[in-house]
Design a protein around this motif. Sequence first.
Motif, PDB file in Angstrom:
ATOM      1  N   PHE A  32       0.908  -1.121  -0.131  1.00  0.00           N
ATOM      2  CA  PHE A  32      -0.048  -0.010   0.049  1.00  0.00           C
ATOM      3  C   PHE A  32       0.740   1.377   0.027  1.00  0.00           C
ATOM      4  CE2 PHE A  32      -2.316   3.170   2.544  1.00  0.00           C
ATOM      5  CZ  PHE A  32      -3.434   3.451   1.670  1.00  0.00           C
ATOM      6  N   ASP A  33       1.841   1.273   0.823  1.00  0.00           N
ATOM      7  CA  ASP A  33       2.669   2.521   0.865  1.00  0.00           C
ATOM      8  C   ASP A  33       3.528   2.648  -0.317  1.00  0.00           C
ATOM      9  OD1 ASP A  33       1.818   2.427   3.458  1.00  0.00           O
ATOM     10  OD2 ASP A  33       3.666   1.638   4.528  1.00  0.00           O
ATOM     11  N   LEU A  34       4.124   1.715  -0.706  1.00  0.00           N
ATOM     12  CA  LEU A  34       4.838   1.801  -1.986  1.00  0.00           C
ATOM     13  C   LEU A  34       4.009   2.169  -3.408  1.00  0.00           C
ATOM     14  CD1 LEU A  34       7.177  -1.437  -1.752  1.00  0.00           C
ATOM     15  CD2 LEU A  34       7.774   1.095  -1.604  1.00  0.00           C
ATOM     16  N   SER A  35       2.662   1.879  -3.272  1.00  0.00           N
ATOM     17  CA  SER A  35       1.911   2.350  -4.367  1.00  0.00           C
ATOM     18  C   SER A  35       1.624   4.024  -4.335  1.00  0.00           C
ATOM     19  CB  SER A  35       0.599   1.639  -4.290  1.00  0.00           C
ATOM     20  OG  SER A  35      -0.188   2.225  -3.058  1.00  0.00           O
ATOM     21  N   PHE A  36       2.015   4.781  -3.364  1.00  0.00           N
ATOM     22  CA  PHE A  36       2.030   6.201  -3.301  1.00  0.00           C
ATOM     23  C   PHE A  36       3.272   6.746  -3.594  1.00  0.00           C
ATOM     24  CE2 PHE A  36      -1.801   4.930  -0.823  1.00  0.00           C
ATOM     25  CZ  PHE A  36      -2.769   5.753  -1.115  1.00  0.00           C
ATOM     26  N   VAL A  37       4.350   6.182  -3.946  1.00  0.00           N
ATOM     27  CA  VAL A  37       5.510   6.597  -4.102  1.00  0.00           C
ATOM     28  C   VAL A  37       5.927   6.843  -5.557  1.00  0.00           C
ATOM     29  CG1 VAL A  37       8.188   6.609  -3.660  1.00  0.00           C
ATOM     30  CG2 VAL A  37       6.378   5.775  -2.023  1.00  0.00           C
ATOM     31  N   ASP A  38       6.114   7.923  -6.045  1.00  0.00           N
ATOM     32  CA  ASP A  38       6.520   8.228  -7.508  1.00  0.00           C
ATOM     33  C   ASP A  38       8.028   7.917  -7.651  1.00  0.00           C
ATOM     34  OD1 ASP A  38       7.183   9.099  -9.870  1.00  0.00           O
ATOM     35  OD2 ASP A  38       5.988  11.014  -9.754  1.00  0.00           O
ATOM     36  N   ARG A  39       8.471   6.887  -8.493  1.00  0.00           N
ATOM     37  CA  ARG A  39       9.486   6.283  -8.660  1.00  0.00           C
ATOM     38  C   ARG A  39      10.479   7.246  -9.282  1.00  0.00           C
ATOM     39  NH1 ARG A  39       8.635  -0.202  -9.911  1.00  0.00           N
ATOM     40  NH2 ARG A  39       7.170  -0.585  -8.297  1.00  0.00           N
ATOM     41  N   PHE A  51      -8.351  11.083  -3.517  1.00  0.00           N
ATOM     42  CA  PHE A  51      -8.893  10.087  -2.435  1.00  0.00           C
ATOM     43  C   PHE A  51      -9.631  10.600  -1.626  1.00  0.00           C
ATOM     44  CE2 PHE A  51      -5.222   7.433  -3.718  1.00  0.00           C
ATOM     45  CZ  PHE A  51      -5.364   6.200  -3.240  1.00  0.00           C
ATOM     46  N   VAL A  52     -10.834   9.952  -1.223  1.00  0.00           N
ATOM     47  CA  VAL A  52     -11.832  10.341  -0.179  1.00  0.00           C
ATOM     48  C   VAL A  52     -11.858   9.290   0.732  1.00  0.00           C
ATOM     49  CG1 VAL A  52     -14.068  10.940   0.332  1.00  0.00           C
ATOM     50  CG2 VAL A  52     -13.210  11.561  -1.993  1.00  0.00           C
ATOM     51  N   HIS A  53     -11.489   9.766   2.040  1.00  0.00           N
ATOM     52  CA  HIS A  53     -11.302   8.892   3.135  1.00  0.00           C
ATOM     53  C   HIS A  53     -12.779   8.832   4.105  1.00  0.00           C
ATOM     54  CE1 HIS A  53      -6.719   8.436   3.576  1.00  0.00           C
ATOM     55  NE2 HIS A  53      -7.034   8.765   2.545  1.00  0.00           N
ATOM     56  N   VAL A  54     -13.158   7.577   4.192  1.00  0.00           N
ATOM     57  CA  VAL A  54     -14.515   7.586   4.841  1.00  0.00           C
ATOM     58  C   VAL A  54     -14.216   6.382   5.956  1.00  0.00           C
ATOM     59  CG1 VAL A  54     -16.970   6.394   4.455  1.00  0.00           C
ATOM     60  CG2 VAL A  54     -15.537   7.760   2.557  1.00  0.00           C
ATOM     61  N   ASP A  55     -14.776   6.757   7.161  1.00  0.00           N
ATOM     62  CA  ASP A  55     -14.828   6.111   8.437  1.00  0.00           C
ATOM     63  C   ASP A  55     -15.875   6.430   9.416  1.00  0.00           C
ATOM     64  OD1 ASP A  55     -14.056   4.046  10.036  1.00  0.00           O
ATOM     65  OD2 ASP A  55     -12.060   4.965  10.586  1.00  0.00           O
ATOM     66  N   GLU A  56     -16.083   5.590  10.405  1.00  0.00           N
ATOM     67  CA  GLU A  56     -16.952   5.800  11.315  1.00  0.00           C
ATOM     68  C   GLU A  56     -16.526   5.908  12.524  1.00  0.00           C
ATOM     69  OE1 GLU A  56     -18.671   2.575   8.448  1.00  0.00           O
ATOM     70  OE2 GLU A  56     -16.924   2.800   9.770  1.00  0.00           O
ATOM     71  N   LEU A  96     -10.149   9.993 -11.935  1.00  0.00           N
ATOM     72  CA  LEU A  96     -10.615   8.663 -11.147  1.00  0.00           C
ATOM     73  C   LEU A  96     -10.528   9.168  -9.713  1.00  0.00           C
ATOM     74  CD1 LEU A  96     -11.381   5.598 -10.652  1.00  0.00           C
ATOM     75  CD2 LEU A  96      -8.998   5.283 -10.622  1.00  0.00           C
ATOM     76  N   ILE A  97     -11.621   8.820  -8.927  1.00  0.00           N
ATOM     77  CA  ILE A  97     -11.884   9.372  -7.450  1.00  0.00           C
ATOM     78  C   ILE A  97     -12.008   8.037  -6.660  1.00  0.00           C
ATOM     79  CG2 ILE A  97     -13.190  10.346  -5.736  1.00  0.00           C
ATOM     80  CD1 ILE A  97     -14.205  12.361  -8.148  1.00  0.00           C
ATOM     81  N   LYS A  98     -11.071   8.027  -5.653  1.00  0.00           N
ATOM     82  CA  LYS A  98     -10.931   6.792  -4.976  1.00  0.00           C
ATOM     83  C   LYS A  98     -11.500   6.714  -3.554  1.00  0.00           C
ATOM     84  CE  LYS A  98      -6.694   5.103  -7.344  1.00  0.00           C
ATOM     85  NZ  LYS A  98      -5.488   4.795  -7.116  1.00  0.00           N
ATOM     86  N   ILE A  99     -12.652   6.191  -2.982  1.00  0.00           N
ATOM     87  CA  ILE A  99     -13.105   6.115  -2.021  1.00  0.00           C
ATOM     88  C   ILE A  99     -12.439   5.142  -0.953  1.00  0.00           C
ATOM     89  CG2 ILE A  99     -15.120   6.099  -0.675  1.00  0.00           C
ATOM     90  CD1 ILE A  99     -16.764   6.798  -2.622  1.00  0.00           C
ATOM     91  N   GLN A 100     -11.645   5.630  -0.084  1.00  0.00           N
ATOM     92  CA  GLN A 100     -10.765   4.514   0.753  1.00  0.00           C
ATOM     93  C   GLN A 100     -11.640   4.300   2.219  1.00  0.00           C
ATOM     94  OE1 GLN A 100      -6.688   5.217   1.403  1.00  0.00           O
ATOM     95  NE2 GLN A 100      -6.968   4.829   3.545  1.00  0.00           N
ATOM     96  N   LEU A 132     -14.268   2.384  -5.175  1.00  0.00           N
ATOM     97  CA  LEU A 132     -14.141   1.857  -3.851  1.00  0.00           C
ATOM     98  C   LEU A 132     -13.089   1.070  -3.225  1.00  0.00           C
ATOM     99  CD1 LEU A 132     -15.649   2.338  -1.048  1.00  0.00           C
ATOM    100  CD2 LEU A 132     -16.940   0.238  -1.518  1.00  0.00           C
ATOM    101  N   THR A 133     -12.103   1.496  -2.727  1.00  0.00           N
ATOM    102  CA  THR A 133     -10.950   0.660  -2.338  1.00  0.00           C
ATOM    103  C   THR A 133     -10.816   0.689  -0.696  1.00  0.00           C
ATOM    104  OG1 THR A 133      -9.493   2.657  -2.016  1.00  0.00           O
ATOM    105  CG2 THR A 133      -9.723   1.841  -4.319  1.00  0.00           C
ATOM    106  N   CYS A 134     -10.000  -0.466  -0.333  1.00  0.00           N
ATOM    107  CA  CYS A 134      -9.603  -0.679   1.133  1.00  0.00           C
ATOM    108  C   CYS A 134      -8.134  -0.500   1.266  1.00  0.00           C
ATOM    109  CB  CYS A 134     -10.154  -2.131   1.041  1.00  0.00           C
ATOM    110  SG  CYS A 134     -11.883  -2.645   0.965  1.00  0.00           S
TER     111      CYS A 134
END
Length: 432
Positions: free
Chosen positions: A144-151, A162-167, A284-288, A316-318
Amino acid sequence: MAKQNLTDSERDGVLQQLLQRCSDGKLKKGAIGEVAKTFSVCRQTIGKIWKQAKECIESEKVSIDVSSKIQKNSGRKKKDRDLILSKLAQVPLRLRGTLRSMAHAVNEPLATVYRLFREGNMKRVSNSLKPRLTDQNKQRRLEFDLSFVDRMNLKFNPMFDFVHVDEKWFYITKNKVNHYQLLDEEPVERTTQSKRFITKVMFIAAVARPRWDPNRKAMFDGKVGIWTFVYQEAAKRSSRNRPRGTMVTKNIESVNKAEYVKALIEKVIPAIKQKWPKGSKNSLIKIQQDNAKPHCNPDDPAIAEALKNDGWNICLTCQPPNSPDCNVLDLGFFAAIQSLQQREATATIDELIAAVVKAFDDLPWQSLDNVFLSLQNVLECIMNYGGGNGFKLPHMGKEALRRQGILPESVECEMESVEAAWDSLFDLEKEE
């Protein structure tokens, strides 16, 4: 008194003051008290100096010597600090909750341990529980972390898509609170029907990275919205609080998958489409979301239909399992909301909901932007710790950088961190 021992030069000054108040070898009345007040010492100290001077005069010495008789190594010797600290280092953490329990564990006086603390040999820290991670959890976190790094430039993704969702449960009050009172004030009495079951409400929040919206020519604060899992029904009987038939707000008994999907379709997704910067509609908008049991799968048919409706490109992503530190809401934004909410005096569910919504609206967008930058620092720390969570988040000084106008949009990731993450990932895959 402020001074316990006088230097030799100060003692000579005391002697000169006493001689000026002396007549025929006798001090004037009140002379000792006046000199003691001048040098901020007790009367006994001045009396001893005068007695020492009189002995020199009576023995017909050439000079009057009133220098201190205290030697350099006089007084009670200090205990061996290093020895006590080595004993304290062997005390289990469960016995280090208070200085008293630490002193009992090493069989030392409480005052000795307290002096070690005041001298800076120890520090008081808070220790909170963290999720226990399996090797598979660590592997998912590293991926997950490496997917955010621009090589190319080794910078983290700014997370604008990204849109972060939580309760989270918000309580009407806390079991124990600290406050300050004046000396003549009476203690405030706080009561509740049950200390175990304090009134609470579950909220679901959605936030994104704040940014400038060129189409609206305004700042998009990133606060998509915050909603509750409640319903209203008419009161079945009268009480001292309201008559029969009054609409009463109640919590939904079980926030299950159906209620969560309903909240996403009816509240979160429409709010994203309404508030999202128009120029980014086609991106693309990702709901995390996290991996809680009531949460739905990203390929849920009802969610997929709602996401693709109206020409929007939303998915929707996890986040990784057991990783609340990878969500800005759990990382710090919920705590910021709670700190403002607890300043309001609330007695009912409706008042609690109003206080939480007001705190959500009142928080400046800079606070949310700071948490997104902290999340990037967390991702780098996870890389350095092999996917673990036993790190201490470094301070970045965001407010100072923002005042200087040099706050970065993305945190630069060290090459060593990326290499450490790949090495740890390779080792975890090898063990499988």
